[in-house]
Design an enzyme around this catalytic site. Structure first.
Site, mmCIF file in Angstrom:
data_model
loop_
_atom_site.group_PDB
_atom_site.id
_atom_site.type_symbol
_atom_site.label_atom_id
_atom_site.label_comp_id
_atom_site.label_asym_id
_atom_site.label_seq_id
_atom_site.Cartn_x
_atom_site.Cartn_y
_atom_site.Cartn_z
ATOM 1 N N HIS A 172 33.557 -0.188 31.800
ATOM 2 C CA HIS A 172 33.613 -1.759 32.281
ATOM 3 C C HIS A 172 32.426 -2.045 33.284
ATOM 4 C CE1 HIS A 172 35.859 0.141 35.599
ATOM 5 N NE2 HIS A 172 35.452 -0.988 36.226
HETATM 6 C C1 UD1 Z 1 37.033 -4.857 39.389
HETATM 7 C C2 UD1 Z 1 36.514 -3.998 40.300
HETATM 8 C C3 UD1 Z 1 36.034 -2.497 39.887
HETATM 9 C C4 UD1 Z 1 37.366 -1.794 39.137
HETATM 10 C C5 UD1 Z 1 37.855 -2.871 37.902
HETATM 11 C C6 UD1 Z 1 39.005 -2.454 37.417
HETATM 12 C C7 UD1 Z 1 35.159 -5.134 42.262
HETATM 13 C C8 UD1 Z 1 33.783 -5.136 42.955
HETATM 14 N N1 UD1 Z 1 35.000 -4.447 40.880
HETATM 15 O O1 UD1 Z 1 35.857 -4.859 38.378
HETATM 16 O O2 UD1 Z 1 36.068 -1.832 40.912
HETATM 17 O O3 UD1 Z 1 36.995 -0.612 38.639
HETATM 18 O O4 UD1 Z 1 37.950 -4.083 38.737
HETATM 19 O O5 UD1 Z 1 39.164 -3.305 36.323
HETATM 20 O O6 UD1 Z 1 36.161 -5.515 42.676
HETATM 21 N N2 UD1 Z 1 39.249 -10.684 33.726
HETATM 22 C C9 UD1 Z 1 40.252 -11.015 33.080
HETATM 23 N N3 UD1 Z 1 41.615 -10.869 33.398
HETATM 24 C C10 UD1 Z 1 41.901 -10.393 34.574
HETATM 25 C C11 UD1 Z 1 40.890 -10.180 35.468
HETATM 26 C C12 UD1 Z 1 39.543 -10.251 35.107
HETATM 27 O O7 UD1 Z 1 39.943 -11.601 31.882
HETATM 28 O O8 UD1 Z 1 43.042 -10.563 34.889
HETATM 29 C C13 UD1 Z 1 37.707 -10.996 33.484
HETATM 30 C C14 UD1 Z 1 37.180 -11.990 34.428
HETATM 31 O O9 UD1 Z 1 36.947 -13.095 33.948
HETATM 32 C C15 UD1 Z 1 35.903 -11.345 34.526
HETATM 33 C C16 UD1 Z 1 35.849 -9.655 34.068
HETATM 34 O O10 UD1 Z 1 37.045 -9.763 33.684
HETATM 35 O O11 UD1 Z 1 34.804 -11.942 33.955
HETATM 36 C C17 UD1 Z 1 35.726 -8.869 35.361
HETATM 37 O O12 UD1 Z 1 36.526 -9.042 36.633
HETATM 38 P P1 UD1 Z 1 36.244 -8.834 37.948
HETATM 39 O O13 UD1 Z 1 37.416 -8.874 38.731
HETATM 40 O O14 UD1 Z 1 35.153 -9.614 38.412
HETATM 41 O O15 UD1 Z 1 35.630 -7.238 37.996
HETATM 42 P P2 UD1 Z 1 36.025 -5.984 37.137
HETATM 43 O O16 UD1 Z 1 34.580 -5.559 36.391
HETATM 44 O O17 UD1 Z 1 37.174 -6.024 36.556
#
Ligand code: UD1
Length: 381
Positions: free
Chosen positions: A221
């Protein structure tokens, strides 16, 4: 003493569960009713599979306060967390704020806590990849610079902090709290059926793993692996063309990766390969169960590198560096760094797929880290 702990994203949940349990045990054993605890969820991860299922599996109490921050750019996530968290700490005035890991919630709440003159403890302090292109590295550095109590997982992490000038008395090597959760859930995970996990979570409907067939497992991811088509497309090509030619590949897919595969027009290709089994994001126990029997892990996750080390699963880490060197082969672990270029990936994959399972347990990764953290916190007052 009033303690406020913070979670925001998926990798935080397995770190906070043992801490809350150890606090409860301490209160029961010492009848120290004077310790009050509040749990804050920033809401960075918010949906059923990325958040709620972990609260159920790990028996984390419902958060006392939910900031509902949600998705957004880094500045949006950090900024809105700080604004919302400031209101909470002004109202609640905790003595200690406890943050875990390295996500945006960790950094945002650390800054706010210190600006409000509160004591700050960081669980999983001192990890360094020395790669400032990783958002998590910035979060780690900021959090550690501000923390009063820095609980580290291993001696390399403690040494990193000493090199940065953190006074010795603030650094406490307590072991790895993730392993507390692994040990607490091991038995329940072992009882799950792999077939049922696949059936309940599969996305491409025709897929199945034949009984007793070895399988590989992948999670991916990180923005550095999934955000650019030039990187993502060759990795996918390798996975489908080579890994899936050898064994079925189970792939619990992170929302970020699903989005990127779709926007790069690669989703249909992954979906249609008969040996590539796409799954929705799994619960903690389900993932642990698949890891227990996988012949090989490919991952860019930090936590999975540690879990593979203790379970002994040969692990190809899809990164050029790691903040968790103790999990690598040269330190006795099961992991090898392979970056994201297909040549190095292929070379190490060919070697590692012959390797057998060799569990390793770095010092104090014994399932009792949370108790040591609670003891340090009480001593620090
Ligand atoms: C975040 C953390 C990373 C961790 C990862 C585990 C930071 C900088 N990054 O990255 O260290 O390894 O989580 O998952 O804090 N989304 C959903 N549902 C959710 C949450 C997010 O669909 O419940 C989608 C969001 O729309 C977004 C993408 O997933 O576009 C990424 O989510 P985000 O929290 O920005 O970062 P991660 O890549 O998950």
């Amino acid at each position: 003493m009033k303690i406020m702990s913070v979670v925001g994203a998926r990798p935080n949940f397995m770190k906070i569960a043992p801490f809350i349990r150890a606090l409860d045990t301490h209160r029961r054993q010492t009848s120290a009713a004077c310790i009050e605890h509040l749990l804050v969820h920033t809401g960075q991860h918010y949906d059923e599979r990325m958040s709620r299922s972990f609260f159920e599996d790990l028996q984390i109490p419902r958060p006392d306060i939910d900031l509902g921050v949600g998705s957004g750019s880094h500045a949006e996530q950090v900024g809105s967390t700080m604004i919302a968290f400031e209101k909470v700490v002004r109202e609640q005035r905790p003595d200690w704020v406890i943050v875990v890991g390295d996500v945006n919630a960790t950094c945002a709440c650390s800054i706010t806590a210190k600006k409000e003159h509160l004591k700050l403890a960081h669980i999983e302090a001192g990890l360094r990849s020395f790669d400032l292109d990783m958002p998590e590295e910035i979060n780690r550095m900021v959090t550690d610079r501000l923390s009063d109590l820095l609980c580290t997982t291993d001696t390399i992490a403690s040494q990193n902090l000493r090199h940065e000038g953190v006074p010795d008395e603030r650094i406490k090597m307590v072991g790895n709290i993730m392993i507390d959760t692994l040990e607490a859930q091991r038995e329940k995970a072992a009882a799950l059926s792999i077939d049922e996990i696949i059936a309940a979570n599969r996305i491409n409907q025709d897929s199945a793993v034949r009984k007793n067939t070895p399988y590989a497992l992948i999670t991916m991811h990180r923005p550095s692996n999934v955000d650019q088509i030039e990187v993502l497309a060759p990795i996918l090509e390798f996975l489908l063309g080579e890994v899936c030619a050898d064994t079925p590949l189970l792939w619990p897919i992170h929302p970020r990766t699903e989005k990127q595969l779709k926007s790069c027009n690669l989703w249909a290709k992954a979906m249609s390969h008969p040996n590539c089994i796409l799954l929705s994001p799994l619960g903690y126990r389900q993932m642990l169960r698949l890891n227990m029997d996988a012949s090989l892990m490919l991952t860019d996750s930090g936590g999975l590198q540690e879990e593979c080390c203790v379970l002994g699963t040969p692990c190809l880490t899809l990164r050029w560096n790691t903040e968790r060197p103790v999990t690598l082969r040269e330190h006795g672990g099961a992991g090898v760094l392979v970056g994201n270029a297909v040549d190095s990936l292929r070379r190490e994959y060919r070697q590692l797929r012959q390797q057998t399972r060799t569990p390793q347990r770095p010092p104090l990764w014994d399932g009792h880290t949370a108790q040591r953290i609670v003891a340090e916190l009480i001593q620090a007052g």
